[in-house]
Design a protein around this motif. Sequence first.
Motif, PDB file in Angstrom:
ATOM      1  N   VAL A 115      -7.721  -4.234   6.998  1.00 26.75           N
ATOM      2  CA  VAL A 115      -7.916  -5.680   7.100  1.00 26.75           C
ATOM      3  C   VAL A 115      -7.165  -6.170   8.325  1.00 26.75           C
ATOM      4  O   VAL A 115      -5.979  -5.882   8.486  1.00 26.75           O
ATOM      5  CB  VAL A 115      -7.404  -6.409   5.839  1.00 26.75           C
ATOM      6  N   GLU A 116      -7.866  -6.883   9.192  1.00 28.14           N
ATOM      7  CA  GLU A 116      -7.240  -7.434  10.392  1.00 28.14           C
ATOM      8  C   GLU A 116      -7.092  -8.936  10.235  1.00 28.14           C
ATOM      9  O   GLU A 116      -8.078  -9.648  10.040  1.00 28.14           O
ATOM     10  CB  GLU A 116      -8.085  -7.115  11.626  1.00 28.14           C
ATOM     11  N   ILE A 167      -3.001  -3.256   6.541  1.00 25.55           N
ATOM     12  CA  ILE A 167      -3.151  -4.607   7.042  1.00 25.55           C
ATOM     13  C   ILE A 167      -2.669  -4.620   8.491  1.00 25.55           C
ATOM     14  O   ILE A 167      -1.516  -4.303   8.765  1.00 25.55           O
ATOM     15  CB  ILE A 167      -2.339  -5.631   6.224  1.00 25.55           C
ATOM     16  N   LYS A 168      -3.574  -4.944   9.401  1.00 23.93           N
ATOM     17  CA  LYS A 168      -3.236  -5.020  10.818  1.00 23.93           C
ATOM     18  C   LYS A 168      -3.002  -6.490  11.149  1.00 23.93           C
ATOM     19  O   LYS A 168      -3.935  -7.295  11.140  1.00 23.93           O
ATOM     20  CB  LYS A 168      -4.369  -4.437  11.659  1.00 23.93           C
ATOM     21  N   LEU A 169      -1.753  -6.821  11.418  1.00 30.33           N
ATOM     22  CA  LEU A 169      -1.375  -8.216  11.636  1.00 30.33           C
ATOM     23  C   LEU A 169      -1.232  -8.536  13.117  1.00 30.33           C
ATOM     24  O   LEU A 169      -0.606  -7.790  13.875  1.00 30.33           O
ATOM     25  CB  LEU A 169      -0.046  -8.518  10.939  1.00 30.33           C
ATOM     26  N   GLN A 170      -1.807  -9.657  13.508  1.00 29.26           N
ATOM     27  CA  GLN A 170      -1.581 -10.217  14.828  1.00 29.26           C
ATOM     28  C   GLN A 170      -0.732 -11.462  14.587  1.00 29.26           C
ATOM     29  O   GLN A 170      -1.208 -12.460  14.036  1.00 29.26           O
ATOM     30  CB  GLN A 170      -2.916 -10.578  15.480  1.00 29.26           C
ATOM     31  N   LEU A 203      -4.886  -9.338   1.919  1.00 26.93           N
ATOM     32  CA  LEU A 203      -5.702  -8.280   1.325  1.00 26.93           C
ATOM     33  C   LEU A 203      -6.531  -8.846   0.179  1.00 26.93           C
ATOM     34  O   LEU A 203      -7.733  -8.555   0.063  1.00 26.93           O
ATOM     35  CB  LEU A 203      -4.798  -7.147   0.833  1.00 26.93           C
ATOM     36  N   GLU A 204      -5.911  -9.662  -0.655  1.00 27.73           N
ATOM     37  CA  GLU A 204      -6.638 -10.284  -1.758  1.00 27.73           C
ATOM     38  C   GLU A 204      -7.722 -11.228  -1.231  1.00 27.73           C
ATOM     39  O   GLU A 204      -8.835 -11.276  -1.768  1.00 27.73           O
ATOM     40  CB  GLU A 204      -5.665 -11.057  -2.657  1.00 27.73           C
ATOM     41  N   LEU A 205      -7.398 -11.965  -0.176  1.00 29.39           N
ATOM     42  CA  LEU A 205      -8.365 -12.891   0.403  1.00 29.39           C
ATOM     43  C   LEU A 205      -9.572 -12.146   0.959  1.00 29.39           C
ATOM     44  O   LEU A 205     -10.707 -12.635   0.872  1.00 29.39           O
ATOM     45  CB  LEU A 205      -7.692 -13.711   1.506  1.00 29.39           C
ATOM     46  N   SER A 206      -9.331 -10.967   1.508  1.00 32.28           N
ATOM     47  CA  SER A 206     -10.432 -10.185   2.084  1.00 32.28           C
ATOM     48  C   SER A 206     -11.430  -9.735   1.025  1.00 32.28           C
ATOM     49  O   SER A 206     -12.591  -9.449   1.340  1.00 32.28           O
ATOM     50  CB  SER A 206      -9.884  -8.961   2.823  1.00 32.28           C
ATOM     51  N   ARG A 207     -10.992  -9.668  -0.217  1.00 31.02           N
ATOM     52  CA  ARG A 207     -11.876  -9.219  -1.303  1.00 31.02           C
ATOM     53  C   ARG A 207     -12.819 -10.316  -1.776  1.00 31.02           C
ATOM     54  O   ARG A 207     -13.730 -10.066  -2.553  1.00 31.02           O
ATOM     55  CB  ARG A 207     -11.028  -8.711  -2.468  1.00 31.02           C
ATOM     56  N   THR A 208     -12.590 -11.543  -1.306  1.00 27.90           N
ATOM     57  CA  THR A 208     -13.440 -12.651  -1.736  1.00 27.90           C
ATOM     58  C   THR A 208     -14.665 -12.830  -0.846  1.00 27.90           C
ATOM     59  O   THR A 208     -15.612 -13.519  -1.204  1.00 27.90           O
ATOM     60  CB  THR A 208     -12.648 -13.969  -1.730  1.00 27.90           C
ATOM     61  N   ASP A 209     -14.637 -12.241   0.337  1.00 25.38           N
ATOM     62  CA  ASP A 209     -15.754 -12.356   1.293  1.00 25.38           C
ATOM     63  C   ASP A 209     -16.066 -13.802   1.637  1.00 25.38           C
ATOM     64  O   ASP A 209     -17.223 -14.164   1.873  1.00 25.38           O
ATOM     65  CB  ASP A 209     -17.014 -11.669   0.747  1.00 25.38           C
ATOM     66  N   ARG A 269     -11.370  -9.873   9.310  1.00 26.52           N
ATOM     67  CA  ARG A 269     -12.163  -8.662   9.448  1.00 26.52           C
ATOM     68  C   ARG A 269     -11.668  -7.584   8.498  1.00 26.52           C
ATOM     69  O   ARG A 269     -10.477  -7.297   8.438  1.00 26.52           O
ATOM     70  CB  ARG A 269     -12.102  -8.153  10.888  1.00 26.52           C
ATOM     71  N   ALA A 270     -12.580  -6.988   7.740  1.00 22.23           N
ATOM     72  CA  ALA A 270     -12.237  -5.915   6.806  1.00 22.23           C
ATOM     73  C   ALA A 270     -13.258  -4.800   6.942  1.00 22.23           C
ATOM     74  O   ALA A 270     -14.460  -5.043   7.028  1.00 22.23           O
ATOM     75  CB  ALA A 270     -12.212  -6.433   5.377  1.00 22.23           C
ATOM     76  N   TYR A 271     -12.782  -3.558   6.976  1.00 25.32           N
ATOM     77  CA  TYR A 271     -13.678  -2.412   7.111  1.00 25.32           C
ATOM     78  C   TYR A 271     -12.971  -1.169   6.576  1.00 25.32           C
ATOM     79  O   TYR A 271     -11.772  -1.195   6.271  1.00 25.32           O
ATOM     80  CB  TYR A 271     -14.081  -2.212   8.575  1.00 25.32           C
ATOM     81  N   HIS A 272     -13.703  -0.093   6.474  1.00 23.50           N
ATOM     82  CA  HIS A 272     -13.133   1.160   5.980  1.00 23.50           C
ATOM     83  C   HIS A 272     -13.065   2.166   7.118  1.00 23.50           C
ATOM     84  O   HIS A 272     -13.961   2.247   7.957  1.00 23.50           O
ATOM     85  CB  HIS A 272     -13.970   1.723   4.826  1.00 23.50           C
ATOM     86  N   SER A 273     -11.994   2.937   7.134  1.00 21.88           N
ATOM     87  CA  SER A 273     -11.833   3.972   8.144  1.00 21.88           C
ATOM     88  C   SER A 273     -11.214   5.201   7.495  1.00 21.88           C
ATOM     89  O   SER A 273     -10.596   5.104   6.428  1.00 21.88           O
ATOM     90  CB  SER A 273     -10.923   3.477   9.277  1.00 21.88           C
ATOM     91  N   PRO A 274     -11.378   6.388   8.105  1.00 26.13           N
ATOM     92  CA  PRO A 274     -10.765   7.596   7.542  1.00 26.13           C
ATOM     93  C   PRO A 274      -9.260   7.440   7.458  1.00 26.13           C
ATOM     94  O   PRO A 274      -8.645   6.763   8.280  1.00 26.13           O
ATOM     95  CB  PRO A 274     -11.154   8.685   8.555  1.00 26.13           C
ATOM     96  N   ASP A 275      -8.671   8.048   6.455  1.00 28.46           N
ATOM     97  CA  ASP A 275      -7.214   7.985   6.306  1.00 28.46           C
ATOM     98  C   ASP A 275      -6.536   8.555   7.535  1.00 28.46           C
ATOM     99  O   ASP A 275      -6.886   9.630   8.021  1.00 28.46           O
ATOM    100  CB  ASP A 275      -6.751   8.780   5.073  1.00 28.46           C
ATOM    101  N   GLY A 276      -5.567   7.808   8.037  1.00 25.37           N
ATOM    102  CA  GLY A 276      -4.775   8.292   9.153  1.00 25.37           C
ATOM    103  C   GLY A 276      -3.375   8.619   8.671  1.00 25.37           C
ATOM    104  O   GLY A 276      -3.138   8.841   7.483  1.00 25.37           O
ATOM    105  N   GLU A 277      -2.443   8.625   9.594  1.00 20.08           N
ATOM    106  CA  GLU A 277      -1.050   8.902   9.237  1.00 20.08           C
ATOM    107  C   GLU A 277      -0.509   7.773   8.374  1.00 20.08           C
ATOM    108  O   GLU A 277      -0.625   6.602   8.712  1.00 20.08           O
ATOM    109  CB  GLU A 277      -0.212   9.029  10.504  1.00 20.08           C
TER     110      GLU A 277
END
Length: 224
Positions: A4-5, A54-57, A167-173, A179-187
Amino acid sequence: MKVVEGKIVVLGSQGVGKTSMVVRYIGKMFSKHISPTIGASFFTCNINLDDSRIKLQVWDTAGQERFRSMAPLYYRNANAALLVFDITSAPSFKAIDAWVKELQSNVSEPLVVALVGNKSDLEHARAVSRADAQRLAAEIGAAYTETSALHDQGIEHVFVNTARELLELSRTDTVASLRAYHSPDGERIPVGMPTEETPTHTGKVELPVWGDTIAHGELQKQCC
């Protein structure tokens, strides 16, 4: 992993410690000689929560009156706001009402709001009671936390709790700018521990004392 950005604006009067809070959390340091922010500076960091990142700006805005007219420029697409006052300064607490009105006028989508009473290490000089602050927080639908940038108290809670609410807000669409999306697990990084994000544009700063600062829409150099 869900990513989630979100964009956070940090608002409040001059001298309440906005920059010190941000630098304490992201830079893990404290300085009594941080210069007043000119225009706005922003930082990026990642926070892991559960199975999400969560990627915060984080936009740290100037509290000086001469920059107030510029503030709406930084509200665009904001998903969260930290409203900061100094517990030893009644005027800085009273000013929160004006910041709330500006947010309401400039942000149309749902917004995560946190009220922050900074400088809790100066309890002996308190001018704003915890009860009054909690009452205001309830009125504006915000979580309330007291922090000390000097002693690094409460700040991690503010950022992690805000990230969790995003994160909760992103689930409401219901928020197009979140911006919310799925990516492969990283470190993996420890839960709540921020890490620096690779800069994607010129607004990225290391520390506002000697880093890049955005002022009047132009990238400028600032030094101590």
